[in-house]
Design an enzyme around this catalytic site. Structure first.
Site, short mmCIF file in Angstrom:
data_model
loop_
_atom_site.label_atom_id
_atom_site.label_comp_id
_atom_site.label_asym_id
_atom_site.label_seq_id
_atom_site.Cartn_x
_atom_site.Cartn_y
_atom_site.Cartn_z
N THR A 14 0.86 -1.18 0.00
CA THR A 14 0.00 0.00 0.00
C THR A 14 0.90 1.23 0.00
OG1 THR A 14 -0.20 -0.05 2.40
CG2 THR A 14 -1.91 -1.19 1.13
N THR A 52 1.34 4.31 1.59
CA THR A 52 2.01 4.86 2.78
C THR A 52 2.95 3.83 3.40
OG1 THR A 52 0.09 6.27 3.18
CG2 THR A 52 1.63 6.01 5.01
N CYS A 53 2.56 2.57 3.38
CA CYS A 53 3.40 1.51 3.95
C CYS A 53 4.69 1.36 3.16
CB CYS A 53 2.64 0.19 3.98
SG CYS A 53 1.09 0.27 4.90
N SER A 54 4.59 1.38 1.83
CA SER A 54 5.75 1.16 0.97
C SER A 54 6.61 2.41 0.77
CB SER A 54 5.29 0.66 -0.40
OG SER A 54 4.72 -0.62 -0.28
#
Length: 169
Positions: free
Chosen positions: A46, A48-50
């Site tokens: 996703t 923001t996660c990546s």
């Protein structure tokens, strides 16, 4: 009930991808007698996660370990195949960050950290957080209010807190 500072983490069997396929990892074996940073993401790959959360821990991994942390673990509510591919794609493995899958989100629910964002297709996922755990007990816990933001749970913020914590001991 949501986990909080001073609580003991519940037991969990998370998954990793081994040479012969998925393997169970007992969280108690990682935590016993050790200082561990655990951070969780709503989902591998996703934005923001990546683009923010994982890179902030990759960037700070050496400094976090130098502050007395024995291991850094990222928990994602994905299957172990996705977790392994994402660890490779983000450089987590090279940085020494262990990415573990909470495939059925059982541990995430036990922590009270389950997240559902139907418009984004995120159901049964995890809130974004970062915690410092000493021998199974939560010492620092930073949880984001918004899953699309990574400020208080970032590796940068966490590094600042570890530096302040080492100043008090």
């Amino acid at each position: 009930m949501t986990i909080s500072v001073g609580d003991t983490l519940p037991e969990a069997d998370l998954l990793t991808l081994g040479e012969s396929g998925p393997e169970t990892v007992a969280l108690s074996g990682i935590l016993r007698g050790r200082r561990v940073v655990i951070f969780a993401v709503p989902g591998a790959y996703t934005p923001t996660c990546s683009d923010q959360h994982m890179p902030s821990f990759v960037r700070n991994a050496d400094a976090i370990r130098a502050s007395g942390v024995d291991q850094i673990v990222c928990v994602t509510v994905n299957d172990p195949f996705v977790a392994e591919a994402w660890a490779s794609a983000t450089g987590a493995g090279v940085a020494g960050i262990r990415v573990l899958a909470d495939s059925d989100s059982a541990w995430t629910r036990a922590l009270g950290m389950e997240l559902n964002v139907p418009p984004a297709g995120l159901l049964g996922r995890s809130h974004r957080y970062a915690m410092l755990v000493d021998d199974g007990t939560v010492r620092i816990l930073n949880q984001e209010d918004n899953p699309g933001v990574c400020t208080v749970a970032s590796g940068d913020q966490f590094m600042d807190q570890l530096a302040a914590l080492s100043g008090e001991t």
